[in-house]
Design a protein around this motif. Sequence first.
Motif, PDB file in Angstrom:
ATOM      1  N   HIS A  71       1.402  13.982  -6.106  1.00 40.22           N
ATOM      2  CA  HIS A  71       1.609  14.197  -4.464  1.00 40.22           C
ATOM      3  C   HIS A  71       2.496  13.282  -3.896  1.00 40.22           C
ATOM      4  CE1 HIS A  71      -1.346  17.542  -4.944  1.00 40.22           C
ATOM      5  NE2 HIS A  71      -2.085  16.715  -5.411  1.00 40.22           N
ATOM      6  N   LEU A  72       3.013  12.373  -4.876  1.00 40.52           N
ATOM      7  CA  LEU A  72       3.847  11.098  -4.381  1.00 40.52           C
ATOM      8  C   LEU A  72       3.014  10.241  -3.309  1.00 40.52           C
ATOM      9  CD1 LEU A  72       7.493  12.423  -3.856  1.00 40.52           C
ATOM     10  CD2 LEU A  72       6.437  11.475  -5.844  1.00 40.52           C
ATOM     11  N   GLN A  73       1.864  10.194  -4.063  1.00 40.88           N
ATOM     12  CA  GLN A  73       0.916   9.211  -3.231  1.00 40.88           C
ATOM     13  C   GLN A  73       0.987   7.936  -3.986  1.00 40.88           C
ATOM     14  OE1 GLN A  73      -0.568   9.470  -0.240  1.00 40.88           O
ATOM     15  NE2 GLN A  73      -0.159  11.529   0.213  1.00 40.88           N
ATOM     16  N   VAL A  74       0.751   6.377  -3.251  1.00 39.75           N
ATOM     17  CA  VAL A  74       0.998   5.332  -4.154  1.00 39.75           C
ATOM     18  C   VAL A  74      -0.465   5.101  -4.830  1.00 39.75           C
ATOM     19  CG1 VAL A  74       1.160   2.935  -4.067  1.00 39.75           C
ATOM     20  CG2 VAL A  74       2.704   4.426  -2.856  1.00 39.75           C
ATOM     21  N   VAL A  75      -0.718   5.116  -6.111  1.00 42.60           N
ATOM     22  CA  VAL A  75      -1.626   4.808  -6.761  1.00 42.60           C
ATOM     23  C   VAL A  75      -2.007   3.553  -7.147  1.00 42.60           C
ATOM     24  CG1 VAL A  75      -3.043   5.333  -9.003  1.00 42.60           C
ATOM     25  CG2 VAL A  75      -1.624   7.097  -7.905  1.00 42.60           C
ATOM     26  N   GLN A  76      -0.874   2.701  -7.407  1.00 44.73           N
ATOM     27  CA  GLN A  76      -1.117   1.292  -7.683  1.00 44.73           C
ATOM     28  C   GLN A  76       0.427   0.470  -7.426  1.00 44.73           C
ATOM     29  OE1 GLN A  76      -2.923   0.431 -11.552  1.00 44.73           O
ATOM     30  NE2 GLN A  76      -2.676  -1.835 -11.288  1.00 44.73           N
ATOM     31  N   THR A  77       0.122  -0.906  -7.161  1.00 45.28           N
ATOM     32  CA  THR A  77       1.563  -1.492  -7.050  1.00 45.28           C
ATOM     33  C   THR A  77       1.305  -2.934  -7.766  1.00 45.28           C
ATOM     34  OG1 THR A  77       1.765  -0.351  -4.782  1.00 45.28           O
ATOM     35  CG2 THR A  77       3.178  -2.309  -5.256  1.00 45.28           C
TER      36      THR A  77
ATOM     37  N   GLN B 128       0.793  -1.014   0.096  1.00 50.96           N
ATOM     38  CA  GLN B 128      -0.107  -0.025  -0.222  1.00 50.96           C
ATOM     39  C   GLN B 128       0.948   1.425  -0.108  1.00 50.96           C
ATOM     40  OE1 GLN B 128      -3.318  -0.065   2.896  1.00 50.96           O
ATOM     41  NE2 GLN B 128      -2.778  -2.053   3.126  1.00 50.96           N
ATOM     42  N   TYR B 129       2.179   1.087   0.437  1.00 49.20           N
ATOM     43  CA  TYR B 129       3.110   2.251   0.502  1.00 49.20           C
ATOM     44  C   TYR B 129       4.309   2.133  -0.218  1.00 49.20           C
ATOM     45  CZ  TYR B 129       0.091   3.073   4.555  1.00 49.20           C
ATOM     46  OH  TYR B 129      -1.086   3.364   5.291  1.00 49.20           O
ATOM     47  N   GLY B 130       4.304   1.082  -1.200  1.00 46.67           N
ATOM     48  CA  GLY B 130       5.152   1.198  -2.503  1.00 46.67           C
ATOM     49  C   GLY B 130       6.250   0.120  -2.142  1.00 46.67           C
TER      50      GLY B 130
ATOM     51  N   ILE C 267       7.292   5.334   1.391  1.00 40.28           N
ATOM     52  CA  ILE C 267       6.848   6.711   0.617  1.00 40.28           C
ATOM     53  C   ILE C 267       7.098   7.789   1.551  1.00 40.28           C
ATOM     54  CG2 ILE C 267       4.278   6.212   1.115  1.00 40.28           C
ATOM     55  CD1 ILE C 267       6.123   7.477  -2.175  1.00 40.28           C
ATOM     56  N   GLN C 268       6.705   7.738   2.551  1.00 43.00           N
ATOM     57  CA  GLN C 268       6.771   8.801   3.328  1.00 43.00           C
ATOM     58  C   GLN C 268       8.249   9.397   3.498  1.00 43.00           C
ATOM     59  OE1 GLN C 268       4.343  10.931   4.599  1.00 43.00           O
ATOM     60  NE2 GLN C 268       6.040  12.325   4.966  1.00 43.00           N
ATOM     61  N   SER C 269       9.155   8.404   3.651  1.00 43.94           N
ATOM     62  CA  SER C 269      10.488   8.802   3.965  1.00 43.94           C
ATOM     63  C   SER C 269      10.995   9.508   2.550  1.00 43.94           C
ATOM     64  CB  SER C 269      11.205   7.266   3.794  1.00 43.94           C
ATOM     65  OG  SER C 269      10.776   6.770   4.896  1.00 43.94           O
TER      66      SER C 269
END
Length: 394
Positions: free
Chosen positions: A376-382, A102-104, A324-326
């Motif tokens: 916004h550097l949010q994960v859309v899909q993995t 969920q966070y890449g 992803i927050q990092s």
Amino acid sequence: MDIISNHTFKTHSSSTHAIINASVYRDNKRLDNQVIIIEGDTIIDVTCRESIDSLPIHVIDAKNHLVSPGFIDLQLNGCGGVLFNTNISNETLTIMNKTNVQYGTTQFLPTLITSQGQSLVHAIDLMNGIENAEKMGVLGLHLEGPFISVERNGAHQKQFIRELDIEAAHYLAKNQKCIKVLTLAPENVDQKVLNVLKQSSITLSMGHTDATYHQLIEKEGIEMATHLYNAMSPLTNREPGAVGYIFDKKPYAGIIADGIHVDYTSLTIARELLGEKLFLVTDAVTPAGTNLTEFNMAGVQAFVTQGKCHYEDGTIAGAAITMIQSIRNLTEYANVPLHEALNMATLYPAKSIGIDDIYGKIAKGYKANLVFLDEHLQVVQTIQMGESVYQQKS
């Protein structure tokens, strides 16, 4: 996936699919309108849309999102409400992986911190019994202890710290297939013991160490440093310590970019000195990816206060951050260009453990681990090992 039926197709395997309208970095330059063709769990081509005559039947439209290699976290204690130390099981690894994607993060090393001896054996036995560990994102174990320094124990329980003797070294070397990284305090390990592990595929990482610079330069086989700056002897005017050794000899080094473990100015200095040898780790524990404010840190009650994981006495106990927050923190607070922040979460950790021939890049022959990011550097899909495993809810 969208099904395209009005094309004349080249011959493709039924497991072949394409990602179209992707934006990717190549040689630090962002390229649009790229097509990534995947067969099974492997990338078989990366090209521009105009250069191909037809597409495989299965197509994913990236909608001009930035597509990055999947993130690789080499120090992950837990997340999603679970901690590997607390429940060493397939169930825990499954929850960690489900949270990660969920966070890449598509690959990780479940990390076992200092604990009772049977926990280490249990973790190794678990890994030896897993089939297709890579499908669930697991590349092997990171054993963070118990062969560390009492003086620099950090959140590790002192009563479980022990000496790394020749018998234990042979046991670990025998199980090298499932152990990727071993964190130890080099000053407490005889070189003959280090030699046993040096001949294995295990990456030896200095961490939780109170060593002097001169103690460290006398040791051979140390190729990495665990969470740079934290739980190690500092660089001072008369004693360079572990930090000075890292800056001088430049082994690979993980760093936690939550703004709590390391000041961003110190992170910037480390980047300037270490370059591609510096990579991101989360050092995440139970609360990462959740709203938990209290948790069990391997038998000790711990808390989360304004993003800081800590014991009652204030001792930092892991992190609550995601990869992803990092990355966002690097770009926002440490002036790291986005392409380089992504490298620190993908290619550089892959290089540090010698898997950069198949992980950490979007290129032909590499494993199909991909993260779609919005502006916004949010994960859309993995996509993990060729399969879509997470998609952001619209």
